[in-house]
Design a protein around this motif. Structure first.
Motif, short mmCIF file in Angstrom:
data_model
loop_
_atom_site.label_atom_id
_atom_site.label_comp_id
_atom_site.label_asym_id
_atom_site.label_seq_id
_atom_site.Cartn_x
_atom_site.Cartn_y
_atom_site.Cartn_z
N LEU A 375 0.84 -1.20 0.00
CA LEU A 375 0.00 0.00 0.00
C LEU A 375 0.87 1.25 0.00
O LEU A 375 0.57 2.23 -0.69
N GLY A 376 1.97 1.20 0.78
CA GLY A 376 2.86 2.36 0.82
C GLY A 376 3.48 2.66 -0.53
O GLY A 376 3.55 3.82 -0.97
N LEU A 377 3.92 1.62 -1.24
CA LEU A 377 4.51 1.81 -2.56
C LEU A 377 3.48 2.31 -3.57
O LEU A 377 3.76 3.18 -4.39
N LEU A 378 2.28 1.75 -3.49
CA LEU A 378 1.22 2.16 -4.42
C LEU A 378 0.80 3.61 -4.17
O LEU A 378 0.45 4.33 -5.11
N GLU A 379 0.85 4.02 -2.91
CA GLU A 379 0.50 5.42 -2.61
C GLU A 379 1.56 6.36 -3.17
O GLU A 379 1.24 7.43 -3.69
N LEU A 380 2.84 5.96 -3.06
CA LEU A 380 3.90 6.78 -3.64
C LEU A 380 3.75 6.90 -5.16
O LEU A 380 4.07 7.93 -5.75
N ASP A 381 3.24 5.84 -5.80
CA ASP A 381 3.01 5.87 -7.25
C ASP A 381 1.75 6.62 -7.63
O ASP A 381 1.46 6.80 -8.81
N GLY A 382 0.96 7.03 -6.63
CA GLY A 382 -0.28 7.74 -6.91
C GLY A 382 -1.42 6.82 -7.31
O GLY A 382 -2.46 7.28 -7.79
N ARG A 383 -1.26 5.52 -7.09
CA ARG A 383 -2.31 4.57 -7.48
C ARG A 383 -3.38 4.43 -6.41
O ARG A 383 -4.52 4.06 -6.72
N VAL A 384 -3.04 4.65 -5.16
CA VAL A 384 -4.01 4.54 -4.07
C VAL A 384 -3.88 5.78 -3.19
O VAL A 384 -2.89 6.52 -3.26
N GLU A 385 -4.88 5.99 -2.35
CA GLU A 385 -4.85 7.11 -1.40
C GLU A 385 -5.37 6.62 -0.05
O GLU A 385 -6.12 5.64 0.02
N SER A 386 -4.94 7.30 1.00
CA SER A 386 -5.29 6.87 2.35
C SER A 386 -5.91 8.02 3.12
O SER A 386 -5.73 9.21 2.80
N SER A 387 -6.67 7.65 4.17
CA SER A 387 -7.26 8.61 5.09
C SER A 387 -7.48 7.88 6.41
O SER A 387 -7.15 6.69 6.55
N ALA A 388 -8.09 8.58 7.34
CA ALA A 388 -8.38 7.93 8.62
C ALA A 388 -9.36 6.78 8.44
O ALA A 388 -9.42 5.86 9.27
N ALA A 389 -10.13 6.80 7.34
CA ALA A 389 -11.13 5.76 7.09
C ALA A 389 -10.52 4.51 6.46
O ALA A 389 -11.18 3.48 6.38
N GLY A 390 -9.27 4.61 5.94
CA GLY A 390 -8.66 3.46 5.33
C GLY A 390 -8.00 3.78 4.01
O GLY A 390 -7.41 4.87 3.84
N TRP A 391 -8.13 2.87 3.04
CA TRP A 391 -7.48 2.99 1.75
C TRP A 391 -8.49 2.81 0.63
O TRP A 391 -9.47 2.09 0.77
N ARG A 392 -8.21 3.46 -0.53
CA ARG A 392 -9.02 3.23 -1.73
C ARG A 392 -8.18 3.58 -2.96
O ARG A 392 -7.11 4.20 -2.84
N LEU A 393 -8.67 3.19 -4.14
CA LEU A 393 -8.00 3.55 -5.37
C LEU A 393 -8.03 5.05 -5.56
O LEU A 393 -9.04 5.70 -5.27
N ALA A 394 -6.95 5.63 -6.03
CA ALA A 394 -6.88 7.08 -6.20
C ALA A 394 -7.71 7.50 -7.41
O ALA A 394 -7.78 6.79 -8.42
N ALA A 395 -8.37 8.63 -7.27
CA ALA A 395 -9.17 9.18 -8.37
C ALA A 395 -8.24 9.71 -9.46
O ALA A 395 -7.21 10.32 -9.17
N ARG A 396 -8.61 9.51 -10.73
CA ARG A 396 -7.87 10.08 -11.85
C ARG A 396 -8.50 11.43 -12.15
O ARG A 396 -9.59 11.50 -12.68
N ARG A 397 -7.83 12.49 -11.83
CA ARG A 397 -8.39 13.85 -12.03
C ARG A 397 -7.76 14.50 -13.24
O ARG A 397 -6.58 14.35 -13.47
#
Length: 397
Positions: A375-397
């Protein structure tokens, strides 16, 4: 009747002055407002006349002709076609109904946008002389500025649970990734798409066949209120106009025209959604269809599109993103280039729902100690995002 009776009518000008519009020229607003009620949607003669002369002079030409003058010679408009059109328009050439429509717009908080102002959808130009004269918008007008990255999801009113599930899944995930969802506000597939987009916090637009102040079907009053609050309800006919079968068919060309791609989620052999698909194909828009059970009559139209019209087979949100050409950071990684653990973690995540570490571990079949670093590597790649609620796929904006 004088040559400028409508545009000089004091009651009409006073009513039109209350319309919320991004252009400042009152005479242009008045002419566009009149034309939107004078000619039926998609009237090619009206479109050619306005293209050649502009909305103001085109209206004056009509009034002069109906006042006893000889129809003017207009490039691109045959004289016989103009004479026939004049007979169609004559019964509606009175100021009072157009003034009342303008007042209804003001009372209902309905704005009018035109090709002279923003945010006019640029793709409508592909309709040529059949493009709308104006658009009446109830809700957030700026939503129309988000159509560059949009997809229309359409289908059967008498949808099956399968069709509604797929429509909601596609719309929710696409909306969560910044895609504006366009549909027609009807029962079945349309309603499921709008609700899922709203549930994902995304943008959605309902293009309707009657006035933007008319709720049809009536049971969707609450849904329309939510769309108006978080998106937009759009019509090319003035407020108060009754939706008719003919206007529904003409409305479909707008759904296809403004969208980057059109997907038919579920449709019978003769479904009206195939009309929308036909417009999309004629306009050169990417067209997709969702396959269904081969035993289901509700999917016969989709199978027909796949077989006879070379529609793309849509089974997941990524298929729609591919239709939109939405691989901004290059093509998606292939399994050969990406670690299997990363793929399993991505498969365990959703674009809409936050998931905690134990849930992701359970869905992926990986140990906690493996999931955290991935999850940490995927977040660095911008593929996922995290919050206090957990993890999800990152939005493509």
């Amino acid at each position: 009747m004088t040559a400028v009776s409508l545009l000089s009518d004091r009651d009409l000008r006073a009513a039109v002055s209350t319309i919320d519009s991004s252009i400042g020229d009152l005479e242009t607003i008045a002419a566009r407002a009149v034309w939107s009620g004078l000619a039926e949607p998609g009237d090619g003669v009206a479109g050619a006349l306005i293209d050649a002369l502009g909305p103001i002079e085109a209206l004056r030409v009509v009034e002069r002709a109906l006042d006893g003058g000889r129809p003017a010679e207009v490039p691109g408009v045959a004289e016989d076609d103009l004479r026939t059109a004049l007979r169609r328009w004559h019964p509606r050439l009175a100021a009072a109904p157009h003034a009342e429509a303008a007042r209804r717009a003001a009372r209902g908080g309905i704005a009018m946008i035109t090709p002279e102002g923003d945010p006019w959808p640029e793709r409508l130009a592909d309709l040529g002389v059949h493009a709308p004269v104006a658009l009446w918008v109830r809700g957030d007008v700026s939503t129309l500025g988000r159509l560059a990255r949009s997809a229309s999801l359409v289908g059967a009113r008498a949808a099956t649970p399968y069709g509604e599930h797929v429509s909601g899944h596609l719309a929710g995930d696409l909306a969560a990734q910044g895609v504006t969802i366009v549909s027609g506000g009807a029962y079945g597939i349309d309603g499921a798409a709008h609700r899922a987009a709203l549930g994902a916090g995304g943008a959605t637009i309902a293009i309707v066949a009657g006035g933007a102040d008319r709720v049809y079907p009536a049971a969707h009053a609450h849904l329309f209120a939510r769309i108006a609050e978080h998106g937009a309800i759009v019509s090319e006919v003035p407020p108060g106009t009754t939706p008719t079968k003919f206007r529904f068919l003409l409305r479909n060309r707008l759904i296809a025209a403004v969208s980057g791609a059109t997907v038919v989620v579920e449709a019978g052999w003769r479904s009206g959604s195939l009309n929308t698909a036909g417009h999309a194909a004629a306009l050169g828009r990417p067209l997709g269809a969702v396959p269904g059970p081969v035993t289901s009559a509700a999917s016969e139209g989709c199978h027909r599109l796949l077989r006879e019209y070379d529609a793309a087979c849509v089974t997941a949100p990524g298929d729609v993103l591919e239709m939109l050409g939405d691989w901004r950071d290059g093509p998606p990684a292939t399994p050969e280039r990406q670690r299997p653990e990363s793929l399993r973690v991505l498969d365990a995540l959703s674009a809409r729902s936050w998931r905690d570490l134990p849930d992701i571990a359970r869905r992926s079949g990986l140990a906690f100690a493996e999931v955290g670093p991935e999850l940490g590597l995927l977040e660095l790649d911008g593929r996922v995002e995290s919050s206090a609620a957990g993890w999800r796929l990152a939005a493509r904006r």
